[in-house]
Design an enzyme around this catalytic site. Structure first.
Site, PDB file in Angstrom:
ATOM      1  N   LYS A 203      -1.824   5.010   8.659  1.00 42.12           N
ATOM      2  CA  LYS A 203      -1.013   5.065   7.426  1.00 42.12           C
ATOM      3  C   LYS A 203      -1.908   5.330   6.211  1.00 42.12           C
ATOM      4  CE  LYS A 203       1.478   2.236   4.130  1.00 42.12           C
ATOM      5  NZ  LYS A 203       1.989   0.935   3.694  1.00 42.12           N
TER       6      LYS A 203
ATOM      7  N   LYS B  49      -7.837   1.607  -2.938  1.00 40.00           N
ATOM      8  CA  LYS B  49      -7.501   1.166  -1.570  1.00 40.00           C
ATOM      9  C   LYS B  49      -7.668   2.320  -0.576  1.00 40.00           C
ATOM     10  CE  LYS B  49      -5.134  -1.059   1.729  1.00 40.00           C
ATOM     11  NZ  LYS B  49      -5.505  -2.277   2.392  1.00 40.00           N
TER      12      LYS B  49
ATOM     13  N   THR C 277       0.870  -1.175   0.000  1.00 38.65           N
ATOM     14  CA  THR C 277       0.000   0.000   0.000  1.00 38.65           C
ATOM     15  C   THR C 277       0.908   1.226   0.000  1.00 38.65           C
ATOM     16  OG1 THR C 277      -1.669  -1.165   1.300  1.00 38.65           O
ATOM     17  CG2 THR C 277      -1.815   1.232   1.235  1.00 38.65           C
TER      18      THR C 277
END
Ligand code: NAD
Length: 296
Positions: free
Chosen positions: A246, A171, A96
């Site tokens: 994050k 995402k 990611t």
């Protein structure tokens, strides 16, 4: 069967790599951690001395690294895999990372005659072990067609989101919805408690009303209504608050670059930063309800 270089053998990468071995592929593996390399060798992979060495022997390179800078280094740094790989290799980055890094690396790969997809995942370590991950894939039709059968060995749902970087976009947009909605549901349960409304009653009503959402019905942040939610095991993750932070930071950064205002996304990032800084980075992200109740 393909010959695959797998770089980044952490909590996610190690089980994903094992599923490629199980499917019959030949794997050259690399990680900075000796323990991770030893475990990969025990599982049946050949350990390489550096990323370039693994890539030079493979047709496909899969990476599962912590963040954008690691991905830029492994692909484009001195001794990077773009320069070392055979012509027309397929690169799959499942880390990611920020959309800008994903697009920069894919552009460099394409310029060097390779094809690349960004293919971040959802499903966590459990999904990586079971081979049931969801992959959100960004790249050309050709790159997706080549990546799909490899990803199918590690996941169950594989969606072509669009061009390069759109896997990462999917995402962070999804996880921003999740972070914001978890705070909303948690605030509602904290308020209900103060107003003398029983948590189970709120659940019974809201789960059949317009407040219904995944954070409520599948991952309820208070113990009781959803027995499988981390609230029932003292907020052991699940999905750690540090990882939610994050992803929210990536969303906020992407919003700034794209000029898309994210007032709630930014607020959610600040709240998760507060929660993590109070020593809760390893707690499940639904544990933010404790902070809202003044308990964390
Ligand atoms: P991790 O920290 O367990 O693993 C990362 C691995 O990369 C480590 O073993 C580290 O030694 C290795 N590494 C770092 N730099 C390297 C380099 N230059 N060369 C080779 N190896 C290097 O992290 P993880 O939990 O496996 O997550 C990996 C990625 O997947 C992250 O981007 C994360 O955001 C994403 N992700 C994680 C989860 C999860 O539940 N853990 C879920 C979805 C997505």
């Amino acid at each position: 069967m393909a010959t695959i270089a797998f770089i980044g053998l952490g909590n996610m990468g190690a089980p994903m790599m094992r599923n490629l071995l199980k499917a019959g592929h030949t794997v050259f593996a690399f990680d900075l951690s000796e323990a991770a390399c030893k475990a990969a060798s025990d599982a049946g992979a050949t350990v390489a001395g550096k990323p370039a060495e693994a890539a030079a022997q493979a047709d496909v390179v899969v990476t599962m690294l912590p963040a954008g800078q690691h991905v830029r280094d492994v692909y484009m740094g001195a001794g990077g895999v773009i320069a070392a790989a055979k012509p027309n290799s397929l690169f799959i980055d499942s880390s990611t990372v920020d959309v800008s890094s994903a697009r920069a690396v894919a552009e460099a790969a394409t310029a060097a005659g390779h094809v690349m997809v960004d293919a971040p995942v959802s499903g966590g370590v459990g999904g990586a072990e079971a081979g049931t991950l969801t992959f959100m894939v960004g790249g050309s039709d050709e790159a997706f067609a080549r990546a799909q059968p490899i990803l199918a060995n590690m996941g169950k749902t594989i969606v072509h989101a669009g061009g390069s970087g759109t896997g990462q976009a999917a995402k962070i947009c999804n996880n921003m919805i999740l972070g914001i909605s978890m705070i909303a549901v948690s605030e509602a349960f904290a308020l209900a408690e103060k107003l003398g409304l029983d948590a189970q009653k709120l659940f019974d009503i809201a789960s059949k009303s317009s407040g219904q959402c995944w954070s409520l019905t599948s991952y309820c942040p208070v113990p009781g209504p959803v027995p499988t939610s981390p609230a029932n095991r003292d907020y052991v993750p699940g999905f750690a608050a540090g990882m939610m932070l994050k992803d929210l930071k990536l969303a906020v950064e992407a919003g700034q670059v794209a000029g898309s205002p994210l007032p709630l996304g930014a607020e959610a990032a600040q709240m998760y930063a507060l929660f993590c800084n109070a020593g809760n980075a390893g707690v499940d992200f639904s544990g933010i309800v404790k902070m809202l109740r003044g308990q964390a």
